[in-house]
Design an enzyme around this catalytic site. Structure first.
Site, mmCIF file in Angstrom:
data_model
loop_
_atom_site.group_PDB
_atom_site.id
_atom_site.type_symbol
_atom_site.label_atom_id
_atom_site.label_comp_id
_atom_site.label_asym_id
_atom_site.label_seq_id
_atom_site.Cartn_x
_atom_site.Cartn_y
_atom_site.Cartn_z
ATOM 1 N N ASN A 9 0.868 -1.179 0.000
ATOM 2 C CA ASN A 9 0.000 0.000 0.000
ATOM 3 C C ASN A 9 0.906 1.231 0.000
ATOM 4 O O ASN A 9 1.477 1.586 1.026
ATOM 5 C CB ASN A 9 -0.885 -0.045 1.256
ATOM 6 C CG ASN A 9 -1.742 1.206 1.397
ATOM 7 O OD1 ASN A 9 -1.786 2.044 0.494
ATOM 8 N ND2 ASN A 9 -2.416 1.330 2.529
ATOM 9 N N LYS A 11 0.117 4.234 -0.248
ATOM 10 C CA LYS A 11 -0.532 5.421 0.338
ATOM 11 C C LYS A 11 -0.305 6.640 -0.569
ATOM 12 O O LYS A 11 -0.239 6.479 -1.795
ATOM 13 C CB LYS A 11 -0.045 5.628 1.775
ATOM 14 C CG LYS A 11 -0.214 4.343 2.606
ATOM 15 C CD LYS A 11 -0.064 4.536 4.078
ATOM 16 C CE LYS A 11 -0.224 3.185 4.787
ATOM 17 N NZ LYS A 11 -0.170 3.262 6.231
ATOM 18 N N HIS A 97 -9.437 0.823 5.172
ATOM 19 C CA HIS A 97 -8.171 1.114 5.862
ATOM 20 C C HIS A 97 -8.441 2.089 7.010
ATOM 21 O O HIS A 97 -9.275 2.996 6.870
ATOM 22 C CB HIS A 97 -7.165 1.706 4.870
ATOM 23 C CG HIS A 97 -5.772 1.722 5.426
ATOM 24 N ND1 HIS A 97 -5.371 2.664 6.342
ATOM 25 C CD2 HIS A 97 -4.722 0.895 5.223
ATOM 26 C CE1 HIS A 97 -4.105 2.412 6.674
ATOM 27 N NE2 HIS A 97 -3.692 1.349 6.016
ATOM 28 N N GLU A 99 -6.912 4.569 7.993
ATOM 29 C CA GLU A 99 -6.722 5.978 7.634
ATOM 30 C C GLU A 99 -7.969 6.531 6.941
ATOM 31 O O GLU A 99 -8.316 7.699 7.109
ATOM 32 C CB GLU A 99 -5.475 6.129 6.748
ATOM 33 C CG GLU A 99 -4.200 5.933 7.566
ATOM 34 C CD GLU A 99 -3.019 5.363 6.791
ATOM 35 O OE1 GLU A 99 -3.045 5.386 5.547
ATOM 36 O OE2 GLU A 99 -2.077 4.872 7.445
ATOM 37 N N GLU A 169 -4.966 -5.094 10.645
ATOM 38 C CA GLU A 169 -3.993 -4.021 10.823
ATOM 39 C C GLU A 169 -4.257 -3.312 12.144
ATOM 40 O O GLU A 169 -5.099 -2.390 12.193
ATOM 41 C CB GLU A 169 -4.102 -3.006 9.682
ATOM 42 C CG GLU A 169 -3.754 -3.543 8.319
ATOM 43 C CD GLU A 169 -3.231 -2.449 7.393
ATOM 44 O OE1 GLU A 169 -2.142 -2.627 6.852
ATOM 45 O OE2 GLU A 169 -3.888 -1.404 7.242
ATOM 46 N N GLY A 175 2.715 2.408 10.736
ATOM 47 C CA GLY A 175 3.641 3.527 10.587
ATOM 48 C C GLY A 175 4.359 3.914 11.863
ATOM 49 O O GLY A 175 4.969 4.977 11.928
ATOM 50 N N SER A 215 3.769 -1.958 10.352
ATOM 51 C CA SER A 215 5.225 -1.992 10.567
ATOM 52 C C SER A 215 5.840 -3.351 10.246
ATOM 53 O O SER A 215 6.798 -3.766 10.886
ATOM 54 C CB SER A 215 5.561 -1.561 11.993
ATOM 55 O OG SER A 215 5.164 -0.220 12.205
HETATM 56 P P1 13P Z 1 3.255 0.484 7.589
HETATM 57 O O1 13P Z 1 3.781 -0.826 7.017
HETATM 58 O O2 13P Z 1 3.957 1.683 7.068
HETATM 59 O O3 13P Z 1 3.163 0.408 9.079
HETATM 60 O O4 13P Z 1 1.737 0.621 7.062
HETATM 61 C C1 13P Z 1 0.876 -0.460 7.178
HETATM 62 C C2 13P Z 1 -0.363 -0.140 6.430
HETATM 63 O O5 13P Z 1 -1.127 0.724 6.840
HETATM 64 C C3 13P Z 1 -0.630 -0.882 5.198
HETATM 65 O O6 13P Z 1 -1.917 -0.664 4.736
#
Ligand code: 13P
Length: 252
Positions: A9, A11, A97, A99, A169, A175, A215
């Protein structure tokens, strides 16, 4: 069908030239060293989807979108429909997600509608669920994850559900550099499979792909993926570097 999946992803990262270069590096790597029994998926920003599906034509890569509208078509400025994704050969789409739930106030009803629209066009939803740190500290994480699953997905028939990829997740791991421990990941993945089994039966539950995100990187992927209910990963930051991303996919 249950399979091993590592999905990146991206982003809101990469300018056009950088996206082009990263896709080139990933497809080169894939043609030089084909992966065994793992499906690699890249989910770039929507602007680069067609570029990405062009790369995917000549490699084992599959392409996913990061989002789609819950509306089918019409006067929704700035939105992209499932039909549009389908028209450029997108095969997966991340839905729910954390976010998007947080910054764009996506409700469970909206997510359920997105899932229905995707399934109508044969695009596989990668449906994200996961608790905040507060929920885990209060011991509510299992209930919350069960609620997210049932509100977003359990209106589906068993045959529809068999096209869903679930991504666990934990929000506190996204992150942050703090990953769930292999034990925490396995515990929650087994719980998720159990909830699916209660609803759809053990055959469907055993056939469901459940991937971990938060992560996950080239250093910790092996330990996470060695758990019996962890079928791969949804990778953020580490999917922006071709070598790291491919190393993760080689961590089974
Ligand atoms: P990170 O791997 O940067 O922690 O992000 C995970 C994520 O949100 C994947 O959709």
């Amino acid at each position: 069908m249950r399979s091993k999946i590592v999905a990146g992803n991206w982003k809101m990262n990469k300018k056009f030239d950088e996206a082009d270069e990263l896709l080139y590096q990933i497809s080169e790597e894939l043609s030089n060293n084909p992966l065994k029994d793992v499906q690699l998926v890249v989910c770039p920003p929507s602007l680069y989807l067609e570029l990405a599906t062009d790369f995917a034509e000549s490699s084992d890569l599959k392409i996913g979108a990061q989002n789609v509208s819950h509306q089918k078509s019409g006067a929704y400025t700035g939105e992209l429909s499932v039909e549009m994704l389908n028209s450029v050969d997108v095969e997966y789409c991340i839905i729910g997600h954390s976010e998007r739930r947080k910054y764009f106030s996506e409700s469970s009803e909206m997510l359920a509608q997105k899932v229905d629209n995707l399934l109508e066009f044969g695009i596989e939803p990668i449906f994200c669920i996961g608790e905040q740190l507060d929920d885990r500290e209060a011991g509510n994480h299992f209930d919350l994850v069960k609620k997210q699953l049932s509100e977003g997905l359990f209106h589906l028939s068993a045959s529809e559900f068999s096209n869903i990829v679930v991504a666990y997740e934990p929000v506190w791991a996204i992150g942050t550099g703090v990953t769930a421990s292999p034990k925490q990941a396995q515990e929650m993945h087994a719980f998720i499979r159990g909830v699916i089994s209660e609803k759809y039966g053990s055959d469907i539950a055993e056939e469901t792909t459940i991937i971990y995100g938060g992560s996950c990187n080239a250093k910790n992927a092996k330990e996470l993926f060695s758990n019996k209910d962890v079928d791969g990963g949804l990778i953020g930051g580490a999917s922006l570097i071709a070598k790291d991303f491919i190393n993760i996919a080689n961590s089974f």
